[in-house]
Design a protein around this motif. Sequence first.
Motif, short mmCIF file in Angstrom:
data_model
loop_
_atom_site.label_atom_id
_atom_site.label_comp_id
_atom_site.label_asym_id
_atom_site.label_seq_id
_atom_site.Cartn_x
_atom_site.Cartn_y
_atom_site.Cartn_z
N ASP A 164 5.33 4.54 18.37
CA ASP A 164 5.04 3.90 19.66
C ASP A 164 6.27 3.17 20.21
O ASP A 164 6.58 3.27 21.41
CB ASP A 164 3.85 2.95 19.54
CG ASP A 164 3.95 2.01 18.35
OD1 ASP A 164 4.99 2.02 17.66
OD2 ASP A 164 2.98 1.25 18.11
N ALA A 222 1.32 -3.96 25.29
CA ALA A 222 0.28 -3.00 24.89
C ALA A 222 0.40 -2.66 23.40
O ALA A 222 -0.61 -2.58 22.68
CB ALA A 222 0.38 -1.74 25.73
N ILE A 223 1.65 -2.50 22.92
CA ILE A 223 1.86 -2.17 21.51
C ILE A 223 1.43 -3.34 20.62
O ILE A 223 0.78 -3.15 19.57
CB ILE A 223 3.33 -1.80 21.27
CG1 ILE A 223 3.62 -0.43 21.90
CG2 ILE A 223 3.66 -1.79 19.77
CD1 ILE A 223 5.09 -0.07 21.90
N TRP A 241 -2.26 -3.25 20.51
CA TRP A 241 -2.70 -2.10 19.71
C TRP A 241 -2.58 -2.40 18.22
O TRP A 241 -3.43 -2.00 17.43
CB TRP A 241 -1.87 -0.89 20.09
CG TRP A 241 -2.07 0.32 19.22
CD1 TRP A 241 -1.27 0.75 18.20
CD2 TRP A 241 -3.16 1.25 19.29
NE1 TRP A 241 -1.78 1.88 17.63
CE2 TRP A 241 -2.95 2.22 18.28
CE3 TRP A 241 -4.29 1.36 20.10
CZ2 TRP A 241 -3.82 3.28 18.07
CZ3 TRP A 241 -5.16 2.41 19.89
CH2 TRP A 241 -4.93 3.36 18.89
N ARG A 242 -1.52 -3.14 17.85
CA ARG A 242 -1.31 -3.48 16.43
C ARG A 242 -2.06 -4.74 16.02
O ARG A 242 -1.87 -5.24 14.93
CB ARG A 242 0.19 -3.67 16.18
CG ARG A 242 1.00 -2.40 16.36
CD ARG A 242 2.46 -2.62 16.04
NE ARG A 242 3.20 -1.38 16.02
CZ ARG A 242 4.28 -1.15 15.28
NH1 ARG A 242 4.73 -2.11 14.48
NH2 ARG A 242 4.90 0.00 15.30
N LYS A 243 -2.86 -5.26 16.94
CA LYS A 243 -3.68 -6.45 16.69
C LYS A 243 -2.84 -7.68 16.31
O LYS A 243 -3.22 -8.49 15.47
CB LYS A 243 -4.72 -6.17 15.59
CG LYS A 243 -5.74 -5.10 15.98
CD LYS A 243 -6.77 -4.88 14.88
CE LYS A 243 -7.90 -3.98 15.35
NZ LYS A 243 -7.46 -2.69 15.90
#
Length: 435
Positions: free
Chosen positions: A227, A259-260, A263-265
């Motif tokens: 990503d 966003a990344i 996405w990786r919390k």
Amino acid sequence: MFATPATGVIGVVILFALLLSGLPIGVALGLVGLGGLCLVLGLEPALIKGGVVLVDTLTRYELGTLPLFMFMAHLFFSSNASRDLFDAAAKLVGHRRGGLAYASVGGCAGFGAINGSSLATAATIGLVALPEMRKRGYSDALATGTVAAGGTLGQMIPPSGALIVFGIIAEQSIGKLFTAAIVPGLTQALLYCAVIWIAVRLRPHIAPASDRASWAERWQAIGRIADMILLIALVIGGIALGWFSPSEAASIGAAGALAIAAWRKRLNRAMLMQAFEETLRTSGLILMVIIGALVFSVFVSVTGLTDAIGAWVTGLGLGTIPTLILVAVILLLLGSVLDGLALMLLTTPILLPVVEGVGMSAIWFGIFLCRAMEIGFVHPPLGMNLFVIQGVAKDVSINRIFKGVLPFLASDLLHLLILILFPALALGLPELLGN
């Protein structure tokens, strides 16, 4: 009466003394520049000119590029980017003799593209890579030298904070500077890999081979950075291909990094506030430096110092290559006592007209200056990357770290010479892409 090159020289000497005394770069530049303008033009014209520089700088559209890329870097840092990048490189080449050293260079190049800072790249990759290399029997000199030298890639691999600052003070296209930096950045990394290859062939015991990772482990490691790599490729490739401006690319990068992280919390209020705080603090400091540098540039220009130096160099009749070698020697000597940003801001208004006078473009000089700055990070007495690495590996002496970085320093000097002899290394890609 005071608008003479001699006044400019006195101003440069005072600035140099202030920087060596430890005064912040932006403050020193602003004080000398404004004080010199007061002496040359008078108080009221100097204040008016300083105000014009301040307003013009603060309202420049491209200035928004810097904090957005910094915000992107802080978000990636919170997402364990450095560890994931090094781990992926180690899984791919770590089984080869010297493989973890190659992985360190690759990790520095990857993190440099995210971070844009030599010191941060050296410190962050050092924390990850040095324990692994030392645990697997790598010599301290090779391990520390690799990371210290690899950290300098943070200044060259775009998006680079140094190139953004140069673009603003030299009024050059930041997008074109980023595109011009791609090939020199990659060739610099390849030269470092060549140094490692030669070192481990001559002395195999300094870098034992490690266990080979399975393809399942390799794909898993690559998946963890896919990503980030895609986002970096989109940002840099989009600028190089002209899909969007550097400011738009920075916005895309910051939004993608958000966003990344989500996405990786890893996205939470505390992390977000820390990223905002660090971005604002660093951006404010750099903005102050840029304004001070522009005021100082006006002062140097008004005194006629740049014209006098240009006329002196032209009068020597050295030709293009000897003149550029002379400029390189000046930059390397000053880089031994000034940090990178101070070197750039002090020398750009003085040396840029000289370089342009022998037929080289400002874009080429930006890349050349950035390389000279990087060399200053790994050679004494300043050598900030060496002290950063010693801070990570406290039991390794600074002399041993310098011994390890010497072969890489030789490759840096070779790379600088190649840039002089073959300017197309920096200018070829922008011309090919029509930037």
